[in-house]
Design an enzyme around this catalytic site. Structure first.
Site, mmCIF file in Angstrom:
data_model
loop_
_atom_site.group_PDB
_atom_site.id
_atom_site.type_symbol
_atom_site.label_atom_id
_atom_site.label_comp_id
_atom_site.label_asym_id
_atom_site.label_seq_id
_atom_site.Cartn_x
_atom_site.Cartn_y
_atom_site.Cartn_z
ATOM 1 N N ALA A 68 0.834 -1.204 0.000
ATOM 2 C CA ALA A 68 0.000 0.000 0.000
ATOM 3 C C ALA A 68 0.865 1.249 0.000
ATOM 4 O O ALA A 68 2.074 1.200 0.252
ATOM 5 C CB ALA A 68 -0.918 -0.001 1.224
ATOM 6 N N SER B 169 -1.070 8.469 -0.090
ATOM 7 C CA SER B 169 -1.203 9.324 -1.273
ATOM 8 C C SER B 169 -0.349 10.581 -1.155
ATOM 9 O O SER B 169 0.059 10.976 -0.060
ATOM 10 C CB SER B 169 -2.667 9.726 -1.477
ATOM 11 O OG SER B 169 -3.467 8.614 -1.756
ATOM 12 N N HIS C 136 -4.456 14.464 -0.988
ATOM 13 C CA HIS C 136 -5.177 14.568 0.277
ATOM 14 C C HIS C 136 -5.810 15.950 0.414
ATOM 15 O O HIS C 136 -6.954 16.084 0.883
ATOM 16 C CB HIS C 136 -4.221 14.305 1.447
ATOM 17 C CG HIS C 136 -3.942 12.852 1.664
ATOM 18 N ND1 HIS C 136 -2.758 12.393 2.211
ATOM 19 C CD2 HIS C 136 -4.685 11.750 1.411
ATOM 20 C CE1 HIS C 136 -2.802 11.080 2.294
ATOM 21 N NE2 HIS C 136 -3.951 10.666 1.809
ATOM 22 N N SER D 297 -2.143 4.209 6.644
ATOM 23 C CA SER D 297 -1.346 4.505 7.836
ATOM 24 C C SER D 297 -2.034 5.495 8.759
ATOM 25 O O SER D 297 -1.495 5.826 9.815
ATOM 26 C CB SER D 297 0.035 5.029 7.441
ATOM 27 O OG SER D 297 -0.061 6.278 6.774
ATOM 28 N N ASP E 135 -13.909 -4.720 4.880
ATOM 29 C CA ASP E 135 -13.973 -4.550 3.429
ATOM 30 C C ASP E 135 -14.561 -3.172 3.116
ATOM 31 O O ASP E 135 -15.777 -2.971 3.200
ATOM 32 C CB ASP E 135 -14.834 -5.651 2.816
ATOM 33 C CG ASP E 135 -14.801 -5.662 1.293
ATOM 34 O OD1 ASP E 135 -14.354 -4.655 0.696
ATOM 35 O OD2 ASP E 135 -15.228 -6.665 0.695
ATOM 36 N N THR F 156 -9.265 -3.510 -3.265
ATOM 37 C CA THR F 156 -9.416 -4.944 -3.475
ATOM 38 C C THR F 156 -9.534 -5.681 -2.156
ATOM 39 O O THR F 156 -9.542 -5.091 -1.079
ATOM 40 C CB THR F 156 -8.197 -5.510 -4.231
ATOM 41 O OG1 THR F 156 -7.014 -5.309 -3.420
ATOM 42 C CG2 THR F 156 -8.001 -4.826 -5.573
#
Length: 235
Positions: A60, A63, A68, A94, A154, A231
């Site tokens: 991961a 960004s 942001h 994070s 999810d 995902t």
């Protein structure tokens, strides 16, 4: 122009974004200034103040700061400070943007009325986000008072238990415009979501989805982006 906004400190990075017009709201500027990005870039603290994505582990990324900022600016009209706004941060990673969003809705001192839920499908990231927030007294207060909640789940399904939400931010590219997320928007509410284009070329676009007070939904295609996919968690 975004790459020119990198700084040597957190304050310099945010001021550069503001000076060059990538941040236009003083509230967004102040909210981002009060969260040290280095606390949320564990894999590359020396690059924390670059205006670029950075790896955070588990495949991961966090960004780029200008993305942001763009998300905060877009959602800001639906996140009044101290008015009880509920916000969902999907793909919270994070924990950086989760903390920034909490600063907006709860105030820099964390005492205002508001709630931000951060959800990520990787437990290691959820645990990391909690640890990162605990690196500042402001972050600890937000966790202790329950004004920030970090959960593993999810994100494509949202988190209906905490909704409906005045603002939803999605930090990874969805394959489709998930109806379950639209349903979890408050009336009125707004979602900021990157979605893979249907052209088959792998392009992605930010979509801004609004729901008005009567429940009518409108969608606006904004800008081309490049995000990691939204995902399942890796097995």
């Amino acid at each position: 122009m975004a790459w020119r906004c990198s700084g040597r400190t957190n304050a310099e990075l945010i001021q550069n974004l503001y000076t060059r017009g990538l941040i236009t709201s003083p509230l967004v500027r102040d909210a981002m200034s009060s969260v040290d990005r280095a606390h949320y870039c564990p894999s590359s603290p020396n690059a924390a103040y670059e205006d670029s994505p950075q790896p955070i582990g588990f495949g991961a990324t966090i960004s780029a700061p200008h993305m942001h900022a763009s998300a905060c600016e877009s959602l800001l009209p639906f996140m009044p400070e101290g008015k009880g706004a509920k916000v969902l941060d999907i793909g919270s990673g994070s924990g950086y943007l989760t903390h920034v969003l909490a600063n907006i809705v709860c105030g820099a001192d964390g005492k205002g009325d508001g709630k931000v839920v951060g959800i990520d499908h990787i437990k290691g990231l959820t645990d990391m986000a909690r640890q990162n927030m605990q690196r500042s007294k402001e972050g600890r207060l937000l966790l202790e008072t329950g004004k920030v909640e970090l959960i593993t789940g999810d994100g494509r399904k949202g988190y209906a238990e905490g909704g409906p939400y005045h603002a939803i931010h999605v930090g990874a590219a969805a394959k489709e415009m998930h109806q379950s997320l639209i349903e979890q928007l408050e009336r009125p509410g707004r979602m900021f979501i990157p979605v893979e284009d249907e052209d088959g070329w792998g392009s992605q676009w930010i979509w801004v989805v609004d729901k008005d007070k009567d429940g009518k939904v409108s969608r606006k295609k904004d800008m081309g982006v490049r995000y990691v996919p939204l995902t399942d968690a890796p097995t």
